[in-house]
Design an enzyme around this catalytic site. Structure first.
Site, PDB file in Angstrom:
ATOM      1  CE1 TYR A   1      -4.290  -2.063   5.148  1.00 58.31           C
ATOM      2  CE2 TYR A   1      -3.474   0.095   4.527  1.00 58.31           C
ATOM      3  CZ  TYR A   1      -4.022  -1.125   4.175  1.00 58.31           C
ATOM      4  OH  TYR A   1      -4.296  -1.398   2.855  1.00 58.31           O
TER       5      TYR A   1
ATOM      6  CB  SER B   1      -0.883   0.048   1.243  1.00 59.91           C
ATOM      7  OG  SER B   1      -1.528   1.310   1.333  1.00 59.91           O
TER       8      SER B   1
HETATM    9  P1  NAD Z   1     -11.495  -6.353   0.231  1.00 58.44           P
HETATM   10  O1  NAD Z   1     -11.977  -6.152   1.620  1.00 58.44           O
HETATM   11  O2  NAD Z   1     -12.480  -6.572  -0.852  1.00 58.44           O
HETATM   12  O3  NAD Z   1     -10.435  -7.544   0.173  1.00 58.44           O
HETATM   13  C1  NAD Z   1      -9.815  -8.123   1.264  1.00 58.44           C
HETATM   14  C2  NAD Z   1     -10.153  -9.608   1.257  1.00 58.44           C
HETATM   15  O4  NAD Z   1      -9.312 -10.281   2.200  1.00 58.44           O
HETATM   16  C3  NAD Z   1     -11.616  -9.896   1.657  1.00 58.44           C
HETATM   17  O5  NAD Z   1     -12.238 -10.690   0.658  1.00 58.44           O
HETATM   18  C4  NAD Z   1     -11.466 -10.638   2.982  1.00 58.44           C
HETATM   19  O6  NAD Z   1     -12.467 -11.609   3.218  1.00 58.44           O
HETATM   20  C5  NAD Z   1     -10.092 -11.281   2.802  1.00 58.44           C
HETATM   21  N1  NAD Z   1      -9.502 -11.700   4.070  1.00 58.44           N
HETATM   22  C6  NAD Z   1      -9.479 -11.013   5.256  1.00 58.44           C
HETATM   23  N2  NAD Z   1      -8.875 -11.743   6.206  1.00 58.44           N
HETATM   24  C7  NAD Z   1      -8.492 -12.908   5.615  1.00 58.44           C
HETATM   25  C8  NAD Z   1      -7.827 -14.067   6.076  1.00 58.44           C
HETATM   26  N3  NAD Z   1      -7.425 -14.170   7.353  1.00 58.44           N
HETATM   27  N4  NAD Z   1      -7.596 -15.090   5.205  1.00 58.44           N
HETATM   28  C9  NAD Z   1      -8.009 -14.993   3.922  1.00 58.44           C
HETATM   29  N5  NAD Z   1      -8.645 -13.915   3.415  1.00 58.44           N
HETATM   30  C10 NAD Z   1      -8.887 -12.890   4.264  1.00 58.44           C
HETATM   31  O7  NAD Z   1     -10.617  -5.060  -0.068  1.00 58.44           O
HETATM   32  P2  NAD Z   1      -9.565  -4.705  -1.219  1.00 58.44           P
HETATM   33  O8  NAD Z   1      -9.553  -3.228  -1.265  1.00 58.44           O
HETATM   34  O9  NAD Z   1      -9.835  -5.489  -2.457  1.00 58.44           O
HETATM   35  O10 NAD Z   1      -8.199  -5.152  -0.544  1.00 58.44           O
HETATM   36  C11 NAD Z   1      -7.310  -6.099  -1.106  1.00 58.44           C
HETATM   37  C12 NAD Z   1      -5.908  -5.773  -0.650  1.00 58.44           C
HETATM   38  O11 NAD Z   1      -5.517  -4.507  -1.172  1.00 58.44           O
HETATM   39  C13 NAD Z   1      -5.731  -5.688   0.862  1.00 58.44           C
HETATM   40  O12 NAD Z   1      -4.504  -6.290   1.228  1.00 58.44           O
HETATM   41  C14 NAD Z   1      -5.662  -4.197   1.111  1.00 58.44           C
HETATM   42  O13 NAD Z   1      -4.951  -3.879   2.270  1.00 58.44           O
HETATM   43  C15 NAD Z   1      -4.948  -3.730  -0.146  1.00 58.44           C
HETATM   44  N6  NAD Z   1      -5.119  -2.309  -0.443  1.00 58.44           N
HETATM   45  C16 NAD Z   1      -6.348  -1.781  -0.609  1.00 58.44           C
HETATM   46  C17 NAD Z   1      -6.473  -0.413  -0.858  1.00 58.44           C
HETATM   47  C18 NAD Z   1      -7.806   0.254  -1.019  1.00 58.44           C
HETATM   48  O14 NAD Z   1      -7.843   1.495  -1.015  1.00 58.44           O
HETATM   49  N7  NAD Z   1      -8.889  -0.479  -1.189  1.00 58.44           N
HETATM   50  C19 NAD Z   1      -5.323   0.383  -0.967  1.00 58.44           C
HETATM   51  C20 NAD Z   1      -4.077  -0.204  -0.811  1.00 58.44           C
HETATM   52  C21 NAD Z   1      -3.988  -1.566  -0.561  1.00 58.44           C
END
Ligand code: NAD
Length: 249
Positions: free
Chosen positions: A155, A140
């Site tokens: 985070y 991130s």
């Molecule tokens: P999201 O919430 O749709 O995806 C996260 C997924 O991880 C969910 O489906 C959740 O069920 C799963 N998860 C949580 N705990 C888990 C576990 N213990 N085992 C297996 N799966 C688990 O959100 P997203 O935005 O698609 O996030 C995906 C990744 O991108 C994350 O790592 C997040 O930190 C990163 N990210 C997101 C953003 C943003 O702005 N959305 C920015 C930077 C990084």
């Protein structure tokens, strides 16, 4: 077809609005067979079926080492190989330093860092035997910038640790033909933002992004495809910012 006959595991891919699912879909569009691992078995299976009948969705809590090993064994049994791992599962929390609990810290660190550690350790023996593999970790821009938008300090720290894990794996696994890289997205419009920021807040963030908008899951999926495919054959150990210029350094 950049990923013809490849098998790709994507963790945290069960949300159809999420980055993981978008990456899995993008990989499948390029010929890969994809396996979605997420907490809920039915949601994972539904997410895989939404891409196509040949794809798999399995329950796996990435914090659990035995569950990761078992899931990878099921992939090997079903697909015969694993070429790509995307360590995408993550939990975002916005609590500030003094408002965070031990449980908050454990959850955020464990899903991102221990999860990627477990999953990478589960796939590497298989990749090693074939002298080939690509691991992509979902970092991130919060790690690059020290947070400041939505993620709390735990985070940001988790994503920093994950990005460094990618670099360390890149160095260690290069002689085995295994590449490891990370993507550092800026703010992406997914379920992760629900309850944390409203539409007006998103517009304010977008105004501060040089390219003038939030990322889509597709923007991040494209970067994952690049790092997972032969297009990046000579790239390992990089943190690829996909943030619309939010972090120009
Ligand atoms: P999201 O919430 O749709 O995806 C996260 C997924 O991880 C969910 O489906 C959740 O069920 C799963 N998860 C949580 N705990 C888990 C576990 N213990 N085992 C297996 N799966 C688990 O959100 P997203 O935005 O698609 O996030 C995906 C990744 O991108 C994350 O790592 C997040 O930190 C990163 N990210 C997101 C953003 C943003 O702005 N959305 C920015 C930077 C990084």
């Amino acid at each position: 077809m950049q990923l013809k006959d490849k098998v790709a595991i994507v963790t945290g891919g069960a949300s159809l609005r999420g980055i993981g699912w978008a990456a899995a879909k993008r990989f499948a569009d390029e010929g890969a067979r994809v396996v979605i691992l997420d907490l809920d078995a039915e949601a994972s299976a539904r997410a895989a079926a939404a891409i196509g009948p040949q794809h798999l969705g399995l329950a796996c809590d990435v914090r659990d080492e035995a569950a990761c090993r078992a899931a990878v064994q099921r992939v090997i049994d079903a697909c015969g190989r694993v070429d790509i791992l995307v360590n995408n599962a993550g939990v975002s929390q916005s609590q500030r330093l003094m408002d965070s609990t031990q449980a908050d810290y454990d959850l955020v660190m464990d899903v991102s860092v221990r999860g990627a550690f477990n999953m990478s350790r589960a796939v590497v023996p298989h990749m090693r035997t074939r002298k080939s593999g690509a691991i992509v970790c979902m970092g991130s821009v919060a790690a690059q910038r020290g947070g400041g938008i939505l993620g709390g300090p735990h985070y940001s720290a988790a994503k920093g640790a994950l990005q460094t894990l990618a670099k360390a794996m890149a160095r260690e696994l290069a002689p085995d033909g295994i590449r490891a890289n990370a993507v550092a997205p800026g703010m992406v419009d997914t379920e992760l933002l629900v309850g944390k920021i409203d539409e007006a807040g998103k517009r304010r963030v977008a105004e501060g992004v040089p390219l003038g908008r939030l990322a889509t899951a597709q923007d991040i999926a494209n970067a994952c495809l690049f790092l997972a495919s032969g297009q990046s054959a000579y790239i390992t150990g990089v943190i690829l910012d996909v943030s619309g210029g939010l972090h120009i350094h």
